[in-house]
Scaffold this motif. Structure first.
Motif, PDB file in Angstrom:
ATOM      1  N   ARG A  82     -64.987 -49.110 -11.398  1.00 40.41           N
ATOM      2  CA  ARG A  82     -64.131 -49.351 -12.664  1.00 40.41           C
ATOM      3  C   ARG A  82     -64.489 -48.132 -13.564  1.00 40.41           C
ATOM      4  O   ARG A  82     -65.470 -47.856 -13.916  1.00 40.41           O
ATOM      5  CB  ARG A  82     -64.150 -50.597 -13.142  1.00 40.41           C
TER       6      ARG A  82
ATOM      7  N   LYS B  77     -57.751 -47.603 -18.755  1.00 40.98           N
ATOM      8  CA  LYS B  77     -58.611 -47.993 -17.759  1.00 40.98           C
ATOM      9  C   LYS B  77     -58.206 -47.482 -16.396  1.00 40.98           C
ATOM     10  O   LYS B  77     -56.931 -47.312 -16.208  1.00 40.98           O
ATOM     11  CB  LYS B  77     -58.793 -49.472 -17.428  1.00 40.98           C
TER      12      LYS B  77
ATOM     13  N   PHE C 122     -59.280 -47.415 -11.554  1.00 43.32           N
ATOM     14  CA  PHE C 122     -60.081 -48.191 -10.573  1.00 43.32           C
ATOM     15  C   PHE C 122     -60.122 -47.395  -9.433  1.00 43.32           C
ATOM     16  O   PHE C 122     -59.158 -46.665  -9.200  1.00 43.32           O
ATOM     17  CB  PHE C 122     -60.095 -49.519 -10.423  1.00 43.32           C
TER      18      PHE C 122
ATOM     19  N   SER D 275     -54.552 -52.427 -15.024  1.00 41.00           N
ATOM     20  CA  SER D 275     -54.885 -50.868 -15.629  1.00 41.00           C
ATOM     21  C   SER D 275     -54.038 -50.618 -16.861  1.00 41.00           C
ATOM     22  O   SER D 275     -52.869 -50.142 -16.382  1.00 41.00           O
ATOM     23  CB  SER D 275     -55.044 -49.978 -14.399  1.00 41.00           C
TER      24      SER D 275
ATOM     25  N   THR E 148     -63.533 -46.942 -17.732  1.00 36.82           N
ATOM     26  CA  THR E 148     -62.847 -47.073 -18.971  1.00 36.82           C
ATOM     27  C   THR E 148     -63.008 -45.497 -19.668  1.00 36.82           C
ATOM     28  O   THR E 148     -64.102 -45.029 -19.815  1.00 36.82           O
ATOM     29  CB  THR E 148     -63.311 -48.113 -20.094  1.00 36.82           C
TER      30      THR E 148
ATOM     31  N   ALA F  66     -56.938 -55.664  -9.990  1.00 39.45           N
ATOM     32  CA  ALA F  66     -57.121 -54.932 -10.967  1.00 39.45           C
ATOM     33  C   ALA F  66     -55.790 -54.839 -12.098  1.00 39.45           C
ATOM     34  O   ALA F  66     -54.799 -54.810 -11.647  1.00 39.45           O
ATOM     35  CB  ALA F  66     -57.456 -53.591 -10.693  1.00 39.45           C
TER      36      ALA F  66
END
Length: 763
Positions: free
Chosen positions: A568, A536, A538, A515, A570, A513
């Motif tokens: 996830r 972002k 997760f 971020s 946003t 991931a």
């Protein structure tokens, strides 16, 4: 819900009950049980007196410092996003049974705690993101979220060990990786600057037997010093216990037998007919905690630190209560004795930390090592057949051992040209193993027989992160950060040894991931700060999500899925903080969350033969508004009010489209807090009201009935505390929780009104 009655305030008198060495602490308390508003009135009157006394007080209040938002020290108005600090002074003015309660009045934060101290499923969620496993919890930088479910066992760890609590809301995976979707809560333990010793002894009880914590006992001992060579030491011991109260109701769809009386006809949370026949007895609790912490400065600016935290707790149930009786008036455990068997459980944790801070290459480097060992987290489930009685019989023991070891390296430097750069890396290894055993006697957790089931696995994570604090102008700062996480899941297994037996070994797999997060902090005027953030985050699937398969009492099988992907998020938010008048603070924040790959137990079936596996099938959208107002009169009086409004719903669920448009579970649409704390002469006081609207415990929002077992009712509770300093070294305090004795369910029956008297000594 019970409506408060207005009555004349009686004069205090001695109570008539003297069992279990309680009555010497009940002086003046029984009278207050019939007129709770008297204490509130007295406290509010005290507020008016104090406000007048301190209105002209020019005592400076030191700015609150938060580290969690940027991994560097910033004041709350400098740090990006919505941040809050609960300082030591506020912690001392409140009566807190466990750590999570320290933040239950912070705007934007929801503390889920169903049955008071005895709740082992309590959690902290924030910023419109439900479920405690989606918010990161730290203790002095060490992650408390466990390696098995991602949850946090708060136990009874006392607030007396803390110097402050930091809350940084909004996605934080750019600095902290997984679990930091809703934000970060960090508990910071104490290190004194001088020699000090403190002792606190407390005793409390319910105002009405069977409706709140009974026979509550607390003892906290702390001590610390700072030696001439700069070595700082702190040690703390604590223990508390309570006989509890009935929290688990015995309900059934089985109609009462002829001749039974005393039962109640109710419904379940969906409106279907049920009968309330009794409860499983007083849910007791005991815990012990120890903390040792040291920090040593060296001549070259290096600081060494080390600590150990040990936590042990256990819960159980006393004699069950049957409400139903036969024609002779004898109590009847209907529909079966097994229905009244409560079981027991416990938790053991050792958290070891070591660290180093020193100047390096024009900056400061921090190295942290952590070993979090949960040697045993266990519970006993009594059997459901006629062979199980209140005296014994078959049952099941479930125990989970989990641990993680991590190394964290961070380097921060003022790089010139208006830049401060932070770079770092984190390495972590998690392992969790769950085992279930058949018990010949459910009252004895050591009477384990054949193994029934086991599952577990290992995960390894490596991460790199960088953040640039870029001062674009004297009044405008940008925070630009990104983190990459790479993890590998291996050694996964699940085995069942009873019919239908199976044995599975799962192949290793990798995932990653990235971020990013960007924030702007604009000091538009000396009394106005505007903040904008987007990022972002997760949450990786846990060992529980991946491998745990279990069968409910109804026969439904809930299955793990080793192919799950991370959830996830946003998110973006826009906020402002202003001080429009002397001592005043107004904060406003608006946020939006876009969640994807939500992990669900799919399928809508239930009962024998039904299988509900976990899948990544969901998307959700949420938005919210936080409004907070505070007024500080010098250092002596603090008034606060805040409101949080959440609107979050499922926007996509491929496994069950009927869920689209439903509210997310365990997320109140409205939360309101209103309170006051202050000091006047030898007195200090605290009074707060907390409200949370109804939550849903089911993903289809079908649990609409309130006031019944299993419901998540709206609640509004008032907590109060008043203290008096007897001498320079001694003070006494009286706390009353749920002052207005509101009745509600938070799945379990929530505690009613209770009191606690504490004597504190310090020297």
């Amino acid at each position: 819900m019970r409506r408060a009655q207005t009555m004349p305030c009686p004069r205090p008198h001695r109570g008539s009950r003297w069992p279990n060495f309680r009555p010497f602490l009940r002086i003046g308390i029984r009278s207050m049980s019939n007129s709770s508003h008297c204490l509130a009135t007295g406290l509010l009157a005290g507020v008016m007196v104090s406000a007048a006394a301190v209105a002209a007080d020019d005592t400076a209040v030191l700015p609150e410092v938060v580290v969690s938002a940027t991994r560097t020290e910033k004041t709350v108005d400098e740090a990006p996003g919505f941040n809050a600090v609960v300082g030591r002074g506020e912690l001392e003015q409140r009566s807190l049974e466990s750590l999570d309660e320290a933040v239950n009045e912070v705007p934007g934060v929801y503390v889920r705690r169903g049955k008071g101290l005895m709740d082992t499923l309590s959690s902290i969620s924030m910023h419109g993101i439900p479920d405690g496993s989606r918010s990161l919890v730290l203790l002095d930088g060490a992650v408390l979220n466990d390696a098995y479910t991602g949850a946090v066992a708060y136990g009874g760890l006392p607030a007396e060990f803390l110097t402050r609590v930091e809350v940084a809301e909004g996605p934080a995976s750019a600095l902290y990786g997984g679990n930091a979707m809703g934000g970060v809560t960090q508990f910071v333990t104490r290190l004194p600057d001088k020699t000090e010793f403190q002792a606190k002894l407390g005793f409390g009880d319910a105002f009405k037997d069977g409706e709140a914590l009974a026979n509550m006992r607390r003892l906290v001992l702390t001590g610390g010093t700072r030696l001439d060579n700069g070595l700082r030491l702190f040690a703390g011991l604590s223990g508390q216990s309570s006989d509890g109260f009935p929290t688990d109701m015995v309900t059934s769809t089985t109609a009462p037998a002829a001749g039974l009386s005393g039962y109640q006809t109710i419904t379940d949370t969906k409106g279907s007919l049920r009968y309330l026949y009794g409860d499983k007895g007083d849910n007791g609790w005991s815990d012990r905690n120890a903390l040792v912490k040291a920090e040593m400065p060296l001549a070259d600016g290096t600081r060494l630190r080390a600590s150990w935290l040990g936590t042990r707790y256990r819960y159980d149930y006393d004699d069950a209560h049957a409400y139903a009786s036969n024609a002779l008036g004898d109590a009847v455990y209907y529909p079966s004795e097994a229905s009244y068997a409560g079981g027991q459980g416990g938790h053991e944790r050792n958290l070891w930390q070591a660290g180093l801070e020193r100047p390096l290459a024009g900056g400061v480097v921090n190295v942290g090592l952590t070993y979090n060992d949960i040697g045993k987290s266990w519970y006993v489930t009594p059997g459901s057949t006629s062979a199980t009685t209140l005296d014994g019989g078959p049952g099941t023991y479930s125990g989970t051992a989990s641990h993680y070891v991590s190394a964290d390296l961070q380097w921060t430097r003022d790089a010139g040209l208006a830049h401060t750069v932070t770079v770092g890396t984190t390495l972590r290894r998690d392992q969790a193993d769950n085992e279930e055993y058949l018990l010949a006697d459910w009252t004895d957790e050591d009477a384990r027989g054949a193994i029934k089931y086991r599952a577990g696995g290992v995960s390894r994570n490596a991460a790199l992160f960088v953040q640039d604090e870029w001062r674009l102008a004297p009044d405008l700062t940008a925070y630009l950060g990104v983190r990459g996480d790479w993890w590998r899941i291996s050694d996964g297994y699940a085995e069942q040894f009873t019919a239908p037996a199976f044995s599975e070994r799962y192949a290793s797999r990798s995932a990653s991931a990235v971020s990013p997060k960007a924030s702007l902090v604009w000091k538009a005027r000396p009394d106005l700060v505007v903040k904008l953030s987007a990022g972002k985050a997760f949450r990786p699937p846990t060992a529980y999500d991946l491998y745990r398969t279990w069968k409910s009492s109804s026969g439904t099988t809930f299955a793990g899925n080793p192919e799950l992907e991370p959830e996830r998020l946003t998110s973006w938010d826009l906020g402002a903080e202003t001080s429009p008048w002397r001592g005043g603070l107004v904060r406003l924040d608006y946020f939006e969350n876009y969640m994807s790959d939500l992990i669900y137990s799919t399928g809508s079936c239930s009962g024998s033969g039904c299988i509900r596996p976990k899948e990544n099938v969901g998307k959700a959208f949420g938005r919210g508004v936080i409004v907070a107002v505070e007024q500080q009169f010098g250092a002596a009086l603090h008034l606060f009010a805040n409101a949080t409004f959440n609107d979050a719903e499922i926007t996509e669920n491929s496994a069950n489209p009927a869920l689209e448009g439903k509210d997310l579970q365990h997320l109140p649409k409205t939360m309101l807090n209103l309170g006051v704390s202050g000091r006047h002469g030898a007195w200090d006081y605290y009074l707060a009201r907390r409200y949370a609207s109804k939550r849903y415990g089911t993903d289809d929002n079908s649990d609409v009935v309130s006031g019944v077992p299993g419901a998540f009712d709206a609640y509004a509770v008032v907590d109060a505390r008043v203290g008096y300093r007897l001498t320079k070294n001694a003070r006494v305090a009286l706390s009353i929780d749920n002052l207005l004795d509101r009745e509600y369910y938070a799945s379990y029956r929530a505690p009613g009104r209770s009191w606690l008297v504490e004597l504190g000594l310090e020297w």
